[in-house]
Write a protein that holds these residues in place. Structure first.
Motif, PDB file in Angstrom:
ATOM      1  N   LEU A 156       0.832  -1.200   0.000  1.00  0.00           N
ATOM      2  CA  LEU A 156       0.000   0.000   0.000  1.00  0.00           C
ATOM      3  C   LEU A 156       0.872   1.257   0.000  1.00  0.00           C
ATOM      4  CD1 LEU A 156      -2.845   1.068  -0.043  1.00  0.00           C
ATOM      5  CD2 LEU A 156      -2.851   0.979   2.445  1.00  0.00           C
ATOM      6  N   GLY A 157       1.904   1.264   0.806  1.00  0.00           N
ATOM      7  CA  GLY A 157       2.832   2.400   0.821  1.00  0.00           C
ATOM      8  C   GLY A 157       3.445   2.641  -0.543  1.00  0.00           C
ATOM      9  N   THR A 158       3.825   1.569  -1.225  1.00  0.00           N
ATOM     10  CA  THR A 158       4.394   1.693  -2.570  1.00  0.00           C
ATOM     11  C   THR A 158       3.370   2.273  -3.534  1.00  0.00           C
ATOM     12  OG1 THR A 158       5.874  -0.181  -2.154  1.00  0.00           O
ATOM     13  CG2 THR A 158       5.506   0.438  -4.458  1.00  0.00           C
ATOM     14  N   LEU A 159       2.147   1.747  -3.490  1.00  0.00           N
ATOM     15  CA  LEU A 159       1.100   2.275  -4.378  1.00  0.00           C
ATOM     16  C   LEU A 159       0.852   3.758  -4.120  1.00  0.00           C
ATOM     17  CD1 LEU A 159      -1.487  -0.673  -4.326  1.00  0.00           C
ATOM     18  CD2 LEU A 159       0.245  -0.150  -6.079  1.00  0.00           C
ATOM     19  N   LEU A 160       0.944   4.170  -2.864  1.00  0.00           N
ATOM     20  CA  LEU A 160       0.710   5.576  -2.518  1.00  0.00           C
ATOM     21  C   LEU A 160       1.829   6.495  -2.997  1.00  0.00           C
ATOM     22  CD1 LEU A 160      -0.803   5.061   1.021  1.00  0.00           C
ATOM     23  CD2 LEU A 160      -1.955   6.137  -0.917  1.00  0.00           C
ATOM     24  N   THR A 161       2.989   5.931  -3.326  1.00  0.00           N
ATOM     25  CA  THR A 161       4.092   6.763  -3.822  1.00  0.00           C
ATOM     26  C   THR A 161       4.115   6.856  -5.339  1.00  0.00           C
ATOM     27  OG1 THR A 161       5.714   4.957  -3.965  1.00  0.00           O
ATOM     28  CG2 THR A 161       5.549   6.133  -1.846  1.00  0.00           C
ATOM     29  N   LYS A 162       3.269   6.087  -6.000  1.00  0.00           N
ATOM     30  CA  LYS A 162       3.293   6.038  -7.466  1.00  0.00           C
ATOM     31  C   LYS A 162       2.074   6.732  -8.060  1.00  0.00           C
ATOM     32  CE  LYS A 162       6.936   3.500  -7.370  1.00  0.00           C
ATOM     33  NZ  LYS A 162       8.207   4.120  -7.644  1.00  0.00           N
TER      34      LYS A 162
END
Length: 170
Positions: free
Chosen positions: A35-41
């Motif tokens: 989720l953190g990765t998706l929020l950075t993209k």
């Protein structure tokens, strides 16, 4: 956790902290990392990209992404290659997380107190301390539920005012 060179230090810290937050709430750390990765993209992220960024194999990533979809926190979206699955965080992910993870616990605790107080009212034996604790529990969680419901309504208003989107609020 292995990271792509495309992530800034802030992004790496953000991803790690989301993962740690999930783990501290008894959830899967990998779900938080995803989720953190998706929020950075800004663009849709493929499973292959998630495995690269997080340094994990595709199997656990795929399972965790499906769980995030089930919770309504991530969603499958179209990407540049039609033969791959791409994902993005839900546009209202923070509220969805709150609604999925916090509100049900509040309601469960309120219902427990109400149910046990009803048994005491029907004549089941209980100590004064237990009865008093259940009264406090019921009052606390009833008030908290009310605050959270009011917050949900207010957030829908703020979100519409500040973050106009095509997605339906909450």
């Amino acid at each position: 956790m292995a990271h792509s060179n495309q992530l800034s230090e802030t992004e790496r810290d953000f991803i790690e902290e989301i993962g740690n937050g999930y783990e501290s709430r008894g959830l899967r750390r990998l779900q938080g990392l995803i989720l953190g990765t998706l929020l950075t993209k800004g663009d849709p992220v493929s499973l292959d990209k998630l495995t690269e960024v997080l340094g994990r194999t595709k199997g656990p990533i795929s399972i965790s992404v499906r769980r995030l979809e089930d919770l309504g926190l991530a969603r499958k979206v179209e990407g540049p290659n039609n033969r791959r699955n791409y994902y993005a965080s839900h546009p209202n992910v923070f509220f969805k997380s709150f609604a999925q993870l916090k509100l049900p616990t509040v309601r469960k605790n309120k219902d427990l107190a109400e149910r046990l107080l009803a048994r005491i009212a029907a004549g089941e034996e209980s100590s004064e301390q237990t009865t008093e604790s259940l009264r406090h529990m019921e009052a606390f969680y009833s008030l908290l539920e009310s605050f959270l419901e009011d917050f949900a309504e207010r957030w829908a208003e703020v979100r519409q005012e500040r973050f106009e989107t095509d997605e339906a609020a909450p």
